[in-house]
Write a protein that holds these residues in place. Structure first.
Motif, short mmCIF file in Angstrom:
data_model
loop_
_atom_site.label_atom_id
_atom_site.label_comp_id
_atom_site.label_asym_id
_atom_site.label_seq_id
_atom_site.Cartn_x
_atom_site.Cartn_y
_atom_site.Cartn_z
N VAL A 1 10.97 -17.18 9.85
CA VAL A 1 10.22 -15.96 9.61
C VAL A 1 10.28 -15.69 8.11
N TYR A 2 9.13 -15.51 7.52
CA TYR A 2 9.03 -15.27 6.08
C TYR A 2 8.81 -13.79 5.82
N TYR A 3 9.62 -13.24 4.93
CA TYR A 3 9.58 -11.82 4.60
C TYR A 3 9.24 -11.61 3.14
N CYS A 4 8.49 -10.57 2.88
CA CYS A 4 8.18 -10.15 1.53
C CYS A 4 9.07 -8.98 1.15
N ASN A 5 9.60 -9.01 -0.05
CA ASN A 5 10.39 -7.91 -0.59
C ASN A 5 9.85 -7.57 -1.97
N ALA A 6 9.63 -6.29 -2.20
CA ALA A 6 9.08 -5.86 -3.48
C ALA A 6 9.84 -4.66 -4.02
N ASN A 7 10.08 -4.69 -5.31
CA ASN A 7 10.65 -3.54 -6.00
C ASN A 7 9.48 -2.70 -6.50
N VAL A 8 9.38 -1.47 -6.01
CA VAL A 8 8.20 -0.63 -6.23
C VAL A 8 8.61 0.72 -6.77
N ARG A 9 7.87 1.19 -7.76
CA ARG A 9 8.03 2.55 -8.26
C ARG A 9 6.95 3.40 -7.61
N THR A 10 7.34 4.53 -7.03
CA THR A 10 6.43 5.37 -6.27
C THR A 10 6.15 6.68 -6.99
N SER B 1 0.85 -1.19 0.00
CA SER B 1 0.00 0.00 0.00
C SER B 1 0.88 1.24 0.00
N GLY B 2 0.32 2.34 -0.43
CA GLY B 2 1.06 3.58 -0.47
C GLY B 2 0.94 4.27 -1.82
N ARG B 3 1.89 5.15 -2.09
CA ARG B 3 1.87 5.93 -3.32
C ARG B 3 2.55 5.15 -4.44
N ILE B 4 1.87 4.11 -4.88
CA ILE B 4 2.46 3.15 -5.81
C ILE B 4 2.10 3.47 -7.25
N VAL B 5 3.12 3.50 -8.07
CA VAL B 5 2.94 3.59 -9.51
C VAL B 5 2.87 2.19 -10.11
N SER B 6 3.84 1.36 -9.74
CA SER B 6 3.86 -0.01 -10.21
C SER B 6 4.70 -0.85 -9.28
N ILE B 7 4.40 -2.14 -9.25
CA ILE B 7 5.17 -3.10 -8.49
C ILE B 7 5.86 -4.02 -9.47
N ASN B 8 7.16 -4.10 -9.35
CA ASN B 8 7.94 -4.92 -10.28
C ASN B 8 8.13 -6.31 -9.68
N ALA B 9 9.36 -6.74 -9.54
CA ALA B 9 9.60 -8.08 -9.01
C ALA B 9 9.29 -8.14 -7.52
N VAL B 10 8.79 -9.28 -7.08
CA VAL B 10 8.49 -9.53 -5.68
C VAL B 10 9.12 -10.85 -5.28
N TRP C 1 9.22 8.58 -8.49
CA TRP C 1 9.13 8.06 -9.85
C TRP C 1 10.31 7.16 -10.19
N SER C 2 10.91 6.62 -9.18
CA SER C 2 11.97 5.65 -9.35
C SER C 2 11.66 4.44 -8.48
N SER C 3 12.27 3.33 -8.82
CA SER C 3 11.99 2.10 -8.10
C SER C 3 12.96 1.89 -6.95
N ALA C 4 12.48 1.22 -5.93
CA ALA C 4 13.29 0.88 -4.77
C ALA C 4 12.72 -0.36 -4.13
N ASP C 5 13.56 -1.03 -3.34
CA ASP C 5 13.12 -2.24 -2.64
C ASP C 5 12.54 -1.91 -1.28
N TYR C 6 11.47 -2.60 -0.94
CA TYR C 6 10.83 -2.45 0.35
C TYR C 6 10.64 -3.82 0.98
N TRP C 7 10.74 -3.84 2.31
CA TRP C 7 10.59 -5.07 3.07
C TRP C 7 9.38 -5.02 3.98
N GLY C 8 8.72 -6.15 4.13
CA GLY C 8 7.70 -6.28 5.14
C GLY C 8 8.33 -6.65 6.47
N GLN C 9 7.52 -6.70 7.51
CA GLN C 9 8.03 -6.97 8.84
C GLN C 9 8.17 -8.46 9.15
#
Length: 121
Positions: free
Chosen positions: A92-101, A25-34, A105-113
């Motif tokens: 513990v299983y973590y989600c990581n997503a490359n997201v463009r915001t 969730s958030g100011r997402i333009v697109s979600i790339n690889a997860v 307007w550039s992509s970056a990796d984000y981690w869940g808790q």
């Protein structure tokens, strides 16, 4: 600006199944690889499964035929279906997503808790 929330973990007996969810969730333009990662006590974090924006998947060899990664782009959610669970899957299983915001307007990796998966004998 982007939040990833994992859910679906819990305690299950060997041979059982769980479905993990990762919702962005958030100011997402697109979600790339997860990717789904896991980290067991005393072990390094390892990549378990990954999926591209186009739906191409990759798996760690030891989980092939048991785990399935999928995505629901309309809901910004990625799933990890885990079947025939073994005690060695405990982690513990973590989600990581490359997201463009929108903000950058550039992509970056984000981690869940993370969400705990415990498989008993």
């Amino acid at each position: 600006q982007v939040q990833l929330v994992e859910s679906g973990g819990g305690l299950v007996q060997a041979g059982g199944s769980l479905r993990l969810s990762c919702r962005a969730s958030g100011r997402i333009v697109s979600i790339n690889a997860v990717g789904w990662y896991r980290q067991a006590p005393g072990k390094e974090r390892e990549l378990v499964a990954a999926i591209t924006s186009g739906g191409t998947t990759n798996y760690k060899d030891i989980v092939k035929s048991r785990f399935t990664i999928s995505r629901d782009n309309a809901n910004n959610t990625v799933y990890l279906q885990m079947n025939s669970l073994k005690p060695e899957d405990t982690a513990v299983y973590y989600c990581n997503a490359n997201v463009r915001t929108i903000a950058t307007w550039s992509s970056a990796d984000y981690w869940g808790q993370g969400t705990q998966v415990t498989v008993s004998s």
